[in-house]
Design an enzyme around this catalytic site. Sequence first.
Site, mmCIF file in Angstrom:
data_model
loop_
_atom_site.group_PDB
_atom_site.id
_atom_site.type_symbol
_atom_site.label_atom_id
_atom_site.label_comp_id
_atom_site.label_asym_id
_atom_site.label_seq_id
_atom_site.Cartn_x
_atom_site.Cartn_y
_atom_site.Cartn_z
ATOM 1 N N ASN A 8 1.363 -1.330 0.074
ATOM 2 C CA ASN A 8 -0.075 0.190 -0.494
ATOM 3 C C ASN A 8 1.133 1.049 -0.009
ATOM 4 O O ASN A 8 1.218 1.721 0.667
ATOM 5 C CB ASN A 8 -0.753 0.071 1.923
ATOM 6 N N TRP A 9 1.027 1.785 -1.536
ATOM 7 C CA TRP A 9 1.649 3.118 -1.049
ATOM 8 C C TRP A 9 1.428 4.151 -0.250
ATOM 9 O O TRP A 9 2.098 5.393 -0.340
ATOM 10 C CB TRP A 9 1.919 3.706 -3.513
ATOM 11 N N LYS A 10 -0.024 4.080 0.132
ATOM 12 C CA LYS A 10 -0.845 5.457 0.514
ATOM 13 C C LYS A 10 -0.372 6.240 -1.037
ATOM 14 O O LYS A 10 -0.933 6.522 -2.215
ATOM 15 C CB LYS A 10 0.255 5.916 1.869
ATOM 16 N N HIS A 94 -9.517 1.545 5.564
ATOM 17 C CA HIS A 94 -7.635 1.452 5.791
ATOM 18 C C HIS A 94 -8.291 2.117 7.400
ATOM 19 O O HIS A 94 -9.032 3.379 6.919
ATOM 20 C CB HIS A 94 -6.429 1.742 5.417
ATOM 21 N N GLU A 164 -5.143 -4.811 10.708
ATOM 22 C CA GLU A 164 -3.768 -4.246 11.466
ATOM 23 C C GLU A 164 -4.559 -3.260 12.018
ATOM 24 O O GLU A 164 -5.268 -2.272 12.014
ATOM 25 C CB GLU A 164 -4.237 -3.208 10.114
ATOM 26 N N GLY A 170 2.866 1.998 10.580
ATOM 27 C CA GLY A 170 3.315 3.121 10.783
ATOM 28 C C GLY A 170 4.641 4.155 11.607
ATOM 29 O O GLY A 170 4.563 3.601 12.185
ATOM 30 N N SER A 212 4.042 -2.062 10.381
ATOM 31 C CA SER A 212 4.993 -2.386 10.841
ATOM 32 C C SER A 212 6.169 -3.207 10.054
ATOM 33 O O SER A 212 6.917 -3.717 10.683
ATOM 34 C CB SER A 212 5.344 -1.904 11.887
ATOM 35 N N GLY A 233 3.894 -1.803 4.496
ATOM 36 C CA GLY A 233 3.002 0.287 3.934
ATOM 37 C C GLY A 233 4.261 0.316 3.580
ATOM 38 O O GLY A 233 5.126 0.681 2.534
HETATM 39 C C1 PEP Z 1 -0.438 -0.018 6.714
HETATM 40 O O1 PEP Z 1 -0.835 1.006 6.704
HETATM 41 O O2 PEP Z 1 -1.551 -0.437 6.202
HETATM 42 C C2 PEP Z 1 0.266 -0.116 7.158
HETATM 43 C C3 PEP Z 1 0.643 -1.862 7.161
HETATM 44 O O3 PEP Z 1 1.784 0.377 7.403
HETATM 45 P P1 PEP Z 1 3.152 -0.376 7.406
HETATM 46 O O4 PEP Z 1 3.483 -1.040 6.873
HETATM 47 O O5 PEP Z 1 3.911 1.150 7.095
HETATM 48 O O6 PEP Z 1 2.528 0.027 9.174
#
Ligand code: PEP
Length: 251
Positions: A8-10, A94, A164, A170, A212, A233
């Site tokens: 997920n590139w956001k 999300h 999640e 994040g 993470s 992410g």
């Molecule tokens: C997300 O926001 O879906 C996510 C998993 O982010 P990160 O891997 O950066 O914690």
Amino acid sequence: MKKIIIGNWKMNPSSVKEAVSLVSNIDKKISSNGNVVLCPPFIYIGAVRGALSKKSSIKLGAQDCFYEEGGSFTGEIAPSMLKSMDVKYAIIGHSERRARGESNDIVNKKIRALLKKGIKVILCVGEEERDETGLYLKRIEEQVKEGLRGVSKNNFKNIIVAYEPVWAIGSDASKNCDPKDIKEISIFIKKILVDLSSREIGLSVQIIYGGSVDVKNAPEIVSNGGVDGLLAGRASLDAKKFSDIINLLFS
Ligand code: PEP
């Protein structure tokens, strides 16, 4: 069940040139038997698709979608538009969207609209925090049940549930989620899915984990967390890190 890795590139990267370079680098580095979904911002989907090699194992996903099929909805994107861009998956619910007001009801409308068009749904669920009394389990249960309200059992094969925990996502993550706890929630979600459908159907839904994820923790999450894949992410924005995770899982 074949594992799946979703990136997920956001709201990244900041230019189409960088998006094309990122996807090309990931594509070059990953093994051809991978099962990978990349979810770029809507505006880059066409360019990212164009940059994939002929034999690419990367499929395209969207980060959201609206529930109407067309009309006066400024700024929104319809399921049929995604389909016409060869988008196979969409992340729905999300936590970053829920934090900005997206209710379980809206999540449900989006899921049903996508399934009607044959787009697979990655339903994100997860608690903001863990309390001693187990209220967080109620929250996850509501997100799964209300998100899937009215979805036929036949369509469960087109659903992936991504657990999640918000506190583990994040750069503000307070800590990592222990694989033991991931396993507990994965069993909890499976039980809800079985209750909503049948043992066979419920157990066939893929449950993945996001929060993470990196090269160091990915193997343990998959082997001890009882999940069928990962949602990354930050790690998906670094071609080396993301391809290392993919190659570890699909070697
Ligand atoms: C997300 O926001 O879906 C996510 C998993 O982010 P990160 O891997 O950066 O914690």
